[in-house]
Each structure stands twice: as structure tokens, then as C-alpha cells.
Design a protein around this motif. Sequence first.
Motif, short mmCIF file in Angstrom:
data_model
loop_
_atom_site.label_atom_id
_atom_site.label_comp_id
_atom_site.label_asym_id
_atom_site.label_seq_id
_atom_site.Cartn_x
_atom_site.Cartn_y
_atom_site.Cartn_z
N THR A 1 52.51 -55.43 -54.66
CA THR A 1 51.21 -55.39 -54.00
C THR A 1 51.31 -55.75 -52.53
OG1 THR A 1 50.86 -57.67 -54.74
CG2 THR A 1 49.88 -55.93 -56.08
N ASP B 1 53.97 -53.25 -62.48
CA ASP B 1 53.19 -52.12 -61.95
C ASP B 1 51.99 -51.79 -62.83
OD1 ASP B 1 54.76 -51.37 -64.05
OD2 ASP B 1 55.72 -49.68 -63.06
N VAL C 1 47.53 -54.44 -59.27
CA VAL C 1 47.77 -53.13 -58.67
C VAL C 1 46.46 -52.35 -58.58
CG1 VAL C 1 50.21 -52.82 -59.09
CG2 VAL C 1 48.62 -52.32 -60.91
N GLU C 2 45.58 -52.59 -59.55
CA GLU C 2 44.23 -51.98 -59.51
C GLU C 2 43.55 -52.36 -58.20
OE1 GLU C 2 42.77 -50.53 -62.55
OE2 GLU C 2 41.26 -49.79 -61.12
N GLU D 1 45.07 -50.77 -55.16
CA GLU D 1 44.67 -49.37 -54.98
C GLU D 1 43.26 -49.29 -54.38
OE1 GLU D 1 45.03 -46.84 -58.42
OE2 GLU D 1 43.88 -45.23 -57.46
N ARG E 1 42.31 -47.57 -50.84
CA ARG E 1 41.31 -46.49 -50.80
C ARG E 1 40.16 -46.85 -49.85
NH1 ARG E 1 41.84 -42.35 -54.23
NH2 ARG E 1 43.24 -42.59 -56.01
N ARG F 1 48.44 -43.70 -57.55
CA ARG F 1 48.87 -45.09 -57.74
C ARG F 1 50.40 -45.19 -57.75
NH1 ARG F 1 46.52 -49.21 -62.17
NH2 ARG F 1 44.65 -48.67 -61.00
N LEU G 1 51.64 -44.97 -54.34
CA LEU G 1 51.34 -46.21 -53.63
C LEU G 1 52.38 -47.29 -54.00
CD1 LEU G 1 49.51 -48.12 -52.02
CD2 LEU G 1 48.07 -48.34 -54.04
#
Length: 526
Positions: A124, A160, A165-166, A169, A173, A208, A211
Amino acid sequence: MKQLISSIVEKSISNIYSLQEKVEINIPNKRFGDYSTNIILQISSKINEPIAEIAAKAVNSILKESKLFKNVECTKNGFINFTINDEYLSAQIKEIRKQGKLYGTSSIGKGKTVLLEFVSANPTGPLHIGHGRWAAIGDNIASLLSAVGYKVEREYYINDVGNQVEKLELSVRARANNKEIPEGGYGGAYVIDLAEKLKADLNKPNFRILLINAILDDQKRVLREFGLSFDNYYSEETLHKSGKVKETLNLLDKSGNTFNEGGALWFKSMDLGDDKNRVLVKETGETTYFAADIAYHLDKFKRGYSHIINIWGADHHGYVPRLKAALKALGLETNKLEIIIGQMVALFRGKEPVKMSKRTGEMITLEEVIQEIGKDSARFFLAMTSAQSHLEFDLELAKKHAASNPVYYVQYAHARLCSIFREGHGIVLNEKADLGLLTHPAERDLILKLISIKDEIISAALKREPHIMIEYAKNLSALFHNYYHKCRILSDDLELTSARLMLADAARIVLKNVLELLKVEAPERM
RNA sequence: GGGCCCGUAGCUCAGUGGAUAGAGCAACGGAUUUCUAAUCCGUUGGCCGGAGGUUCGAAUCCUCUCGGGCCCGCCA
């Protein structure tokens, strides 16, 4: 060396008193001798004789048994002190030159395999100084274990999956759309860079993955700069996709160690030494990080290593009992898993603490530290102290000492050694040099230090404490610098020059071996 | 409240049952016609946080206590 001496002493004690004792050999203060043992004190309670008498008998027997020593003495208080004979020491100089790169290695771990998992930072954001500490210490432990004969794999676990990680993202964004990052999102400048970099991929279904890979690639790049490459990168997601997590949950179920409550599936870790029961499957139906980690460790066990070692930060120490409990429930031999808990790094600029938070983005990255103080210095500093001690890392100090830094002290010793050979290029190393000419105390001290490297590596490897090797490197360098000033190596006396060059060459080899082990450059010029 | 780690020289740290407790940095004084002075030599600096205990012997082991760090999530 210690092993050699202890076996001699053990044999003597066994001969005289029929005692099978494990004899520990130490390096005492120089004034007492080269090596020593206090075994007489330890066995005196078992023998009905005065200490002086036991010691005298032991000394006699040792001297009869072995030609290794110039002198063996017992003291009134029950120590035995050993002085190695000079012929043996000279012979070791030849041995060092013969074995070269391999000098100091041993084979006590031969045929055994080790999986060492460390760093395993969340994907992250960039690595920071704390990761740097585990990177340096872990990499060194791996090298040490290799040096004593283990086959070692370095592994990095990628988290991951899940909330973090959510959130990453969502943060990226948001940045890409020039919006505010969401509550609890990541605010670091690197998020803006990522948004810029991945702008074109925003609508791709595998965004994702792209990323995470972008972050991971960056982490790998920095680790490479740090001299470290992992053998395996193990993705948490693959555990889920391959069904291994599910499989593991089934096994735990079957073992009778789970129960349902509040819509969640729990593991009865309290029955197995933990102070709380733990959730495996959340109310939402998602599995927890813990569930995946059990599956991960089950997989490690299945892969069949002799030893499994994890290095975790102290912030995870409370996690140990539950993992061990789970492995116990699965019927695994938990002794095989060794978890090294490393204490945290507190970063300072002078007296000012530097706050580290990935969330707010207020942090100094490992990469910045490497750029600021240099890779060699960073590796040296971060591995210089015991992992169980808290490390106060002062950037100003590390930078200020850039000139009088211990790492330069050691590197300079190596460069100096090399310069002697450049300067003395006309003189060829003479295998027949009379090493008996090396009679100066500084020479003796240096040789003794050189031949102790194997003991030091074994000790550092078995204790998993690489800072022992840094201490060794500093001490060896000090002895050489001292020698350099006291004894001129290149002189008109060709015989003496030949002998001293042989010693210098041995010192160069050993110092280089240590620096290579620590992945610190051994420069030929400075 | 409970758990883990740490507390040793002015600073950063070694030393975890054994001899008069060490190193680097900092401070001070010396050494360069010399194989690299990024070096060397010397001096100063300690109630090993504190109190009890175990032991022939404790910085080291045990108990208590004080100070600092980390943790005690259906986060990862």
C-alpha cells in the motif's frame, strides 16, 4: 576453533573423571590467554577434590593430549587459560589463503533447508526505515545460515487482499479524479504519483492488480538498491484462489477446534494457549487475514523445510500465540516455526522525532534514507544492533558521521589492505615465506581474530544475530589499523615483507568475506 | 488492567551466570620526510534504572518497583 578446544578438554575430563561434560570455550580478556574455560568451577561440585587439584590434573592431561597449545594454565579460582602455539597460527594464514572465499564457512546446517520470511510489507505504499531494518537483518540472517551450510530461501508475503488494498485503490481513484481521498484512505504524495502513472488504466478490470504491481515493483527496485533479492514472492490472493484457505478451514473444522457465534466462524485458540478466541470467517462471509495466514503457514510446512523462520515487527507479537495455536490444531510440529520479533525503529532528526504514518503520508521512505546516507551505511546501521533492542535512528547523526562512520572505518581497512598490494606490486606473494617471523604482538592479535571468524559466524547464525558480525568487522578492522601503524609491511627486509604480505593477504580475504556476508561493498580504493 | 521488549559512560550500543564491565561517537592531549591521517596512541568518563532474593560468584537468573516503546480488531 572453540569446538576444537572444547573437544580436547572434554576428552581430558572424560579420561580423568569419566564425566561427559559439555565444555564451553570463551575468548577472555587478552591478559589471561587466547581462549579460556571455567569448566573446572562447574564440575567441582561433582568431584570431591580441591579446585586447584582438579585443574592441575586437567591441564596435564590437555597438554599430553594435544600439541595445539603453547601454554595451558590453571588459575587459583578455577579457570583454565589456553595460549595457542605459534606454528598453528602460522599454518592458519596459509589455510585462509587456500580456502579464500570459503574461509569462515562451515557445514553444521548441511542437508537442512530454511524458509525465511521477512519484510512482507503491505503493498500500500513505499518501504520505510522499519522495513529497512528487517530487510538488513533478515538478509544477513539468510546469508549467515547459508554460510553455515543451510540451504536458505528468502520469501516475501504479499498482503494483496482485504481492506487496506481496497482503501488504497479508492484513494488512488479519488486522486485520479481530483477528488478528496475517502475517510481512512491513504494521503501520501506517492498516491498522487500512482494516480498519474495509472490514469490510463483506471477502467481496466485488472486495475487493482496493476496498482499492486506498480507498488510492488517499486518496493523490489528499492530492495535491489539495498542489495536484497527474494527467492519467492508469495501472494495472499493465490491462497484464496487456489482454495487453500478453504481447505485449511475444513481441516480446522474437522479437528474440532471451531465454533459458530454471531454469524461468524471462530477458532478456539483459547484452548491452545491464546488469550482470546479468534474469528476465521467474518459475519460478512469474508475470511480474515488470520485464516489466510494459517493457510499460508500450513503451506510452508507442506513445502517440507527443516526450519521455518519469520521476522515480524513488535507490533505483531501478540499474533504469535494464535498462529501457533492454529498450527497445533492442525497437528503440526510448532517447534519448526521460529518467530523473531524485532523491535521498532524510532526515527529522529537530531532531537526531533520523525512521525511515520502511511495514512497521512508523513514519512521518510527507505529509498530516501539510502539516498541520504548511502546503501552501505544504511545496511550497516540498520543491522548494527540486536533486533530485540529498540533502535533510535538519527538521520542527522548517520549523515554527520558520514565521514567518521563505522562503515567507512571498516571499508577503509579493506582499501588500505588493497593499497599495500598495489604499492608492493613488484613483490610477488611468496608461499614459502617464513611465517615464523610474525612475532609482533599486533600480528598475533590479528591472526587470532582472523581465525575466530568461523566461531563468530556459527554463533551469529545460530543466535540469528547478525550484529555479531558487524562487531567482528569493526574489531578486525581496528586490529588491522593498529597493526598497520605498529608494523611496516613493505620494507627492505624482503623476508619479513614476504611474511607480512601473507598475513595482510589473509586479513584482506577475511575482511572481504565478512563484508560480502553483510552485503557491504569492500572498496579497493577510497 | 494484561502481555512482549528495552533501561549499561554525555550520546548510540555490545556484553545475558564467572576474572579488574567494553566499543564507537563526543571532549581533551599527542603522532604525518613513512605501505592512504577516512588512520593510530593516550586521557577523561560507570551505584549496569531502583529495592529485595537465589548462588561460592549476578549487568546477566527470580520477585517487586520506577521509566520508555509496542500490542491487546469480525484491520492487514
